[in-house]
Enzyme design. Structure first.
Site, mmCIF file in Angstrom:
data_model
loop_
_atom_site.group_PDB
_atom_site.id
_atom_site.type_symbol
_atom_site.label_atom_id
_atom_site.label_comp_id
_atom_site.label_asym_id
_atom_site.label_seq_id
_atom_site.Cartn_x
_atom_site.Cartn_y
_atom_site.Cartn_z
ATOM 1 N N GLY A 45 -2.410 5.180 -6.269
ATOM 2 C CA GLY A 45 -2.445 3.854 -5.665
ATOM 3 C C GLY A 45 -1.172 3.520 -4.926
ATOM 4 O O GLY A 45 -0.674 2.389 -4.981
ATOM 5 N N ALA A 46 -0.640 4.497 -4.182
ATOM 6 C CA ALA A 46 0.687 4.344 -3.581
ATOM 7 C C ALA A 46 0.649 3.909 -2.123
ATOM 8 O O ALA A 46 1.666 3.979 -1.444
ATOM 9 C CB ALA A 46 1.457 5.662 -3.701
ATOM 10 N N ASN A 47 -0.503 3.455 -1.637
ATOM 11 C CA ASN A 47 -0.575 3.061 -0.235
ATOM 12 C C ASN A 47 -0.064 1.640 -0.007
ATOM 13 O O ASN A 47 0.194 1.237 1.128
ATOM 14 C CB ASN A 47 -2.009 3.171 0.288
ATOM 15 C CG ASN A 47 -2.971 2.276 -0.473
ATOM 16 O OD1 ASN A 47 -3.144 2.446 -1.676
ATOM 17 N ND2 ASN A 47 -3.599 1.327 0.211
ATOM 18 N N THR A 48 0.100 0.869 -1.090
ATOM 19 C CA THR A 48 0.531 -0.516 -0.943
ATOM 20 C C THR A 48 1.167 -1.004 -2.238
ATOM 21 O O THR A 48 1.111 -0.332 -3.273
ATOM 22 C CB THR A 48 -0.670 -1.421 -0.573
ATOM 23 O OG1 THR A 48 -0.214 -2.740 -0.269
ATOM 24 C CG2 THR A 48 -1.667 -1.497 -1.718
ATOM 25 N N GLY A 49 1.785 -2.172 -2.184
ATOM 26 C CA GLY A 49 2.252 -2.852 -3.381
ATOM 27 C C GLY A 49 3.263 -2.082 -4.216
ATOM 28 O O GLY A 49 4.148 -1.386 -3.713
ATOM 29 N N ILE A 50 3.114 -2.210 -5.536
ATOM 30 C CA ILE A 50 4.052 -1.588 -6.474
ATOM 31 C C ILE A 50 4.049 -0.072 -6.323
ATOM 32 O O ILE A 50 5.096 0.573 -6.394
ATOM 33 C CB ILE A 50 3.706 -1.985 -7.919
ATOM 34 C CG1 ILE A 50 3.856 -3.496 -8.116
ATOM 35 C CG2 ILE A 50 4.611 -1.248 -8.918
ATOM 36 C CD1 ILE A 50 3.377 -3.994 -9.470
ATOM 37 N N GLY A 51 2.873 0.510 -6.110
ATOM 38 C CA GLY A 51 2.781 1.959 -5.971
ATOM 39 C C GLY A 51 3.568 2.486 -4.790
ATOM 40 O O GLY A 51 4.292 3.486 -4.904
ATOM 41 N N SER A 174 -0.250 -3.920 -18.557
ATOM 42 C CA SER A 174 -0.033 -5.312 -18.180
ATOM 43 C C SER A 174 0.183 -6.135 -19.435
ATOM 44 O O SER A 174 -0.308 -5.787 -20.520
ATOM 45 C CB SER A 174 -1.240 -5.854 -17.410
ATOM 46 O OG SER A 174 -1.182 -7.260 -17.279
ATOM 47 N N TYR A 200 -10.714 -6.828 -17.544
ATOM 48 C CA TYR A 200 -9.383 -6.396 -17.107
ATOM 49 C C TYR A 200 -8.454 -6.217 -18.307
ATOM 50 O O TYR A 200 -7.750 -5.202 -18.425
ATOM 51 C CB TYR A 200 -8.793 -7.419 -16.133
ATOM 52 C CG TYR A 200 -7.401 -7.075 -15.663
ATOM 53 C CD1 TYR A 200 -7.199 -6.057 -14.733
ATOM 54 C CD2 TYR A 200 -6.288 -7.762 -16.147
ATOM 55 C CE1 TYR A 200 -5.918 -5.731 -14.301
ATOM 56 C CE2 TYR A 200 -5.008 -7.448 -15.718
ATOM 57 C CZ TYR A 200 -4.824 -6.432 -14.794
ATOM 58 O OH TYR A 200 -3.554 -6.110 -14.374
#
Length: 334
Positions: A45-51, A174, A200
């Site tokens: 999930g490294a395309n945006t945000g924290i990743g 989380s 979640y």
């Protein structure tokens, strides 16, 4: 003149308190200056945000970084951005759809074949409070992506991680895990009314339980695994909550969001810390809230629940039937 002193004092106190609270929530930068030249890192999930920010931080430190994402167009852009900012040419995009067991197996096979080593695995990708969607294989989306997909991926890469020891696995959970409960009678939300928030929380509790159980199975292997709460960040993860789409909430809650939400850059600091800090080389099976180790919820400490979840997860993803796979069976018997 004196009548102005009290209001000015109050305003100053409020501003000072706000700044201190903002600094406390932000949590600060990774205290470790360690570099990782020659080490191979996978960030899901490294395309945006924290990743993306985690991948950027680890690329800055000299790592060979693989961005593992579902959306290859965005992933290629992210990889290009990181290469440009860090001047590290060893950053690339690879396709990984955590909502597809087939895609996970294909990604793992490619990594095992092409990479000499895997030193750091950051299981970052997640979905949050989405509608009642299911994965390609019929799992409830949040349980499937946030937990089951990473469970399978990690098991398939364990032999490579062990061969690269000392190596590290970082699982993003989380604070919401404290409200979670593992319902073994209906993990997939097929019998009860769907509650996206509860789903979640269950998925994030499963991540902590997985971390605890895996740490037991990895004892003596040179591979450590820890879970963390990165803080609440301003990212695309919350796109299904509706908070970011409402003009009213944006106006009324904007100051609150500014105060309590981290930037993706700051939210990536705990992942970076767990990935590189020399003082954490032998720390395993722990839960971190930001940069500090913290006790998770009581259910997250339940060893029997953790073992049962492992057994059920292996059955659901077909680990025992993955003949010829490097991660077949229970990977490391306990």
């Amino acid at each position: 003149m004196s009548r102005f002193l009290l209001p000015v004092s109050v305003v100053g106190t409020v501003i000072g308190g706000t700044v201190l609270l903002k600094d406390y929530v932000a949590g600060g930068a990774c205290p470790s200056k360690a570099t990782i030249p020659g080490k191979t890192v996978i960030v899901t999930g490294a395309n945006t945000g924290i990743g993306k920010q985690t991948a950027l931080e680890l690329a800055k430190r000299g790592g060979n970084v693989i961005l593992a994402c579902r959306d290859m167009e965005k992933c290629e852009v992210a990889a290009k951005d990181i290469r440009g900012e860090t001047l590290n040419p060893r950053v690339r995009a690879e396709r990984l759809d955590l909502a597809s067991l087939k895609s996970i197996r294909e990604f793992a096979r490619k990594v095992i074949k092409e990479e000499e080593r895997v030193d750091i695995l950051v299981n970052n990708a997640a979905v949050m409070r989405c509608p009642h969607w299911t994965t390609e294989d019929g799992f409830e989306m949040q349980f499937g992506v946030n937990y089951l997909g990473h469970f399978l991926l990690t098991n398939l890469l364990l032999d490579k991680l062990k061969a690269s020891a000392p190596s590290r696995i970082i699982n993003l959970s989380s604070l919401a895990h404290v409200a979670g409960h593992i319902d073994f009678e209906d993990l997939n939300w097929q019998m009860k009314k769907y509650d996206t928030k509860a789903a979640y929380c269950q998925s994030k509790l499963a991540v902590v339980l997985f971390t605890k159980e895996l740490s037991h199975r990895l004892q003596g292997s040179g591979v450590t695994v820890n879970a963390l709460h990165p803080g609440v960040a301003r990212t695309e993860l919350g796109r299904h909550t509706g908070m970011h789409n409402s003009a009213f909430s944006g106006f009324m809650l904007g100051p609150f969001f500014w105060l309590l939400f981290k930037s993706p850059q700051l939210a990536a600091q705990p992942s970076t810390y767990l990935a590189v800090a020399e003082e954490l080389e032998n720390v395993s099976g722990k839960y971190f809230d930001g940069l500090r180790e913290k006790a998770p919820s009581p259910e997250a400490e339940d060893e029997e629940v953790a073992r049962r979840l492992w057994t059920e997860s292996a059955r659901l993803v077909g680990l025992a039937m993955a003949h010829g796979s490097p991660g077949r069976g229970h990977a490391i018997p306990r």
